[in-house]
Design a protein around this motif. Structure first.
Motif, mmCIF file in Angstrom:
data_model
loop_
_atom_site.group_PDB
_atom_site.id
_atom_site.type_symbol
_atom_site.label_atom_id
_atom_site.label_comp_id
_atom_site.label_asym_id
_atom_site.label_seq_id
_atom_site.Cartn_x
_atom_site.Cartn_y
_atom_site.Cartn_z
ATOM 1 N N GLN A 91 0.823 -1.217 0.000
ATOM 2 C CA GLN A 91 0.000 0.000 0.000
ATOM 3 C C GLN A 91 0.856 1.265 0.000
ATOM 4 O O GLN A 91 0.323 2.369 -0.173
ATOM 5 C CB GLN A 91 -0.911 0.017 1.240
ATOM 6 C CG GLN A 91 -2.031 -1.018 1.218
ATOM 7 C CD GLN A 91 -1.553 -2.422 1.511
ATOM 8 O OE1 GLN A 91 -0.867 -2.642 2.498
ATOM 9 N NE2 GLN A 91 -1.900 -3.366 0.658
ATOM 10 N N ARG A 92 2.158 1.102 0.176
ATOM 11 C CA ARG A 92 3.068 2.248 0.297
ATOM 12 C C ARG A 92 3.493 2.792 -1.068
ATOM 13 O O ARG A 92 4.080 3.865 -1.161
ATOM 14 C CB ARG A 92 4.299 1.806 1.107
ATOM 15 C CG ARG A 92 5.397 2.830 1.290
ATOM 16 C CD ARG A 92 4.934 4.032 2.104
ATOM 17 N NE ARG A 92 6.038 4.940 2.326
ATOM 18 C CZ ARG A 92 6.553 5.749 1.398
ATOM 19 N NH1 ARG A 92 6.050 5.743 0.177
ATOM 20 N NH2 ARG A 92 7.560 6.553 1.696
ATOM 21 N N THR A 93 3.165 2.084 -2.146
ATOM 22 C CA THR A 93 3.657 2.468 -3.468
ATOM 23 C C THR A 93 2.597 2.264 -4.546
ATOM 24 O O THR A 93 1.738 1.390 -4.427
ATOM 25 C CB THR A 93 4.907 1.643 -3.844
ATOM 26 O OG1 THR A 93 5.241 1.877 -5.222
ATOM 27 C CG2 THR A 93 4.658 0.152 -3.671
ATOM 28 N N ASP A 94 2.664 3.090 -5.583
ATOM 29 C CA ASP A 94 1.791 2.918 -6.750
ATOM 30 C C ASP A 94 2.357 1.902 -7.726
ATOM 31 O O ASP A 94 1.671 1.498 -8.670
ATOM 32 C CB ASP A 94 1.600 4.259 -7.477
ATOM 33 C CG ASP A 94 0.864 5.275 -6.617
ATOM 34 O OD1 ASP A 94 0.030 4.849 -5.788
ATOM 35 O OD2 ASP A 94 1.133 6.477 -6.766
ATOM 36 N N ASN A 95 3.614 1.511 -7.512
ATOM 37 C CA ASN A 95 4.262 0.583 -8.445
ATOM 38 C C ASN A 95 5.027 -0.485 -7.664
ATOM 39 O O ASN A 95 6.261 -0.481 -7.634
ATOM 40 C CB ASN A 95 5.210 1.358 -9.370
ATOM 41 C CG ASN A 95 5.692 0.519 -10.543
ATOM 42 O OD1 ASN A 95 5.591 -0.714 -10.532
ATOM 43 N ND2 ASN A 95 6.226 1.173 -11.562
ATOM 44 N N PRO A 96 4.311 -1.404 -7.013
ATOM 45 C CA PRO A 96 4.991 -2.428 -6.208
ATOM 46 C C PRO A 96 5.887 -3.352 -7.022
ATOM 47 O O PRO A 96 6.894 -3.842 -6.510
ATOM 48 C CB PRO A 96 3.835 -3.200 -5.559
ATOM 49 C CG PRO A 96 2.648 -2.923 -6.413
ATOM 50 C CD PRO A 96 2.845 -1.543 -6.952
ATOM 51 N N ASP A 153 9.102 -1.140 -7.073
ATOM 52 C CA ASP A 153 9.720 -0.671 -5.833
ATOM 53 C C ASP A 153 10.117 -1.789 -4.881
ATOM 54 O O ASP A 153 11.161 -1.708 -4.223
ATOM 55 C CB ASP A 153 8.787 0.300 -5.127
ATOM 56 C CG ASP A 153 8.675 1.635 -5.865
ATOM 57 O OD1 ASP A 153 9.600 1.951 -6.639
ATOM 58 O OD2 ASP A 153 7.686 2.353 -5.667
#
Length: 334
Positions: free
Chosen positions: A224-229, A232
């Protein structure tokens, strides 16, 4: 072309210990990379995140250049550090050392170096410089980056002038060993106990064993911390394993340092620390693989498992450092 005579341009796994190895071998002191890392009290941990960061960062070593300062203090070396805001003076400092037949260490931003394939800003990168001509500088970097390499003088100037996180003002440094250099073996216990005490008593919850425990709780939220898991999370894992860490977020290097120490000192506490760091190194590599799998699959269960492993690692490393912190009170001998 001007170069330092009889220079040994072996690269190693980690940038700062690679540069230190070049400078010290030229002074007649040839120590293994794990020994340099350990004597410099290089092991640490930080969970680093802020609003202006794209993604959290897991760091496994002391702050850039602290390792060099620690090593110089531990071994009684003369460390001459020069910093300046003037590019002209910065270049003159380097040329003066090389013209005097001395390799020089540089801290810079690896993003600008011609030979770096991965263009990521990192202002705490360290190289050894041993020569120059009208167009290029001749450097020693890690094996991964090519060992003995060259970069244009223009790119070197940009890398040294860079500003941002972990950068220094055109920092260059040289090391001088005293004629009657004490045996490094006698400095092992102080270096280990200093590292253990810092790891066991961090000033904030993001550092040391407390930081590892915090990472165990927060890593579960990384999808949930990134738009591109897919980008990242594998990149975070790659930094843990491949970005000059020696694997397992520097735990392989520290494990090998402790193994080397057990051949020099007879200590049950030291053997316990080594056994636990052998376990920890394996588990850190498993954590990196779980984070990669989570990013590639989008399956949160991989992060749940990574979080549980990190909580185990907080305990394992705390127990290891507690054993190692007792070295000073235990009678160790050859």
């Amino acid at each position: 072309m001007t170069t330092v005579k009889d220079i040994d341009v072996r690269g190693r796994q980690h940038c700062e210990t690679t540069a230190l190895g070049v400078l010290l071998r030229h002074q007649g002191l040839d120590l293994s990379e794990p020994m340099l890392f350990g004597l410099g009290s290089g092991l640490s941990f930080i969970y680093w995140d802020s609003k202006n960061m794209g993604f959290p960062f897991l760091g496994g070593r002391a702050k850039p250049f602290d390792l060099t300062r620690n090593l110089a203090t531990t071994l009684g070396l003369d460390l001459l550090v020069q910093e300046t805001t003037s590019p002209r003076r910065a270049w003159a400092n380097v040329v003066a050392a090389i013209d005097a037949d001395r390799p020089v260490g540089l801290q810079l931003d690896s993003y600008y170096l011609d030979y770096f394939g991965s263009k990521v800003h990192f202002g705490g990168h360290v190289v050894a410089m041993y020569g120059y001509d009208d167009h290029d500088a001749y450097l020693v970097d890690t094996d991964q980056q090519g060992g003995a390499v060259s970069t244009s003088l223009t790119s070197l100037a940009q890398a040294r002038a860079a500003r941002g996180p972990m950068t220094a003002k055109h920092r260059s440094f040289t090391l001088t060993a005293p004629r009657n250099l004490p045996s490094p073996q006698g400095q092992i216990i102080p270096a280990i106990t200093a590292c253990a005490d810092a790891f066991l008593n961090p000033p904030i919850a993001n550092l040391g064993h407390r930081g590892v425990e915090k990472a165990g709780k927060l890593v579960r939220t990384w999808l949930q911390r990134t738009d591109n898991p897919q980008r990242d999370l594998p990149q975070a894992a790659l930094l843990m394993e491949k970005a000059g860490t020696g694997g397992a977020l520097f735990r392989n290097l520290y494990r090998d340092f402790l193994a080397e120490c057990t051949q020099l000192l007879d200590s049950s506490q030291l053997r316990t620390g080594h056994e636990l760091y052998n376990e920890a190194a394996t588990l850190w590599t498993e954590v990196a693989a779980l984070i990669t799998n989570a990013g590639e699959s989008g399956d949160e269960q991989y992060l749940v498992r990574a979080g549980a492993a990190l909580c185990d690692l907080s305990r394992i490393e705390r127990e290891a450092m507690q054993a190692l912190s007792c070295l000073g009170s235990e009678r160790a001998f050859m």
